[in-house]
Design a protein around this motif. Structure first.
Motif: not given
Length: 96
Positions: A10-12, A30-31, A59, A61-65
């Motif tokens: 997770q990109f967190s 992201n997905q 940011h 592109y709303f990264p998730t991983g």
């Protein structure tokens, strides 16, 4: 997954605990798509910089991983370029 390390995290802030402070290449996604591929001497530090710097292409592109693979300094740029060519990440595209 084209990275040698098939693990994704997770990109967190919590996810970054899985990123080593070692030399290598990394990919942020992201997905729907690959967002960015980079190379660095410290994967953990560089991912933290990306995470904490707002208003960037990444940011938007709303990264998730993210994922990574270890690579010695002499091979990092070539490996990064190979992955960019294969994956065409949105924020690595050069125009003009």
């Amino acid at each position: 997954m084209p990275f040698q390390n098939s693990n994704a995290f997770q990109f967190s802030p919590q996810g970054l605990t899985n990123a080593p402070a070692l030399s290598g290449v990394y990919g942020i996604f992201n997905q729907e798509r690959w967002i960015y591929v980079g190379e660095t001497g410290d994967i953990n530090r560089r991912l933290a910089e990306h995470l904490n710097t707002g208003g960037t292409c990444i940011h938007r592109y709303f990264p998730t991983g993210f994922t990574y693979e270890l690579s010695p300094q002499l091979l990092r740029v070539a490996r990064q370029d190979q992955l960019i060519q294969q994956l065409a990440p949105a924020c690595n595209q050069r125009f003009g």
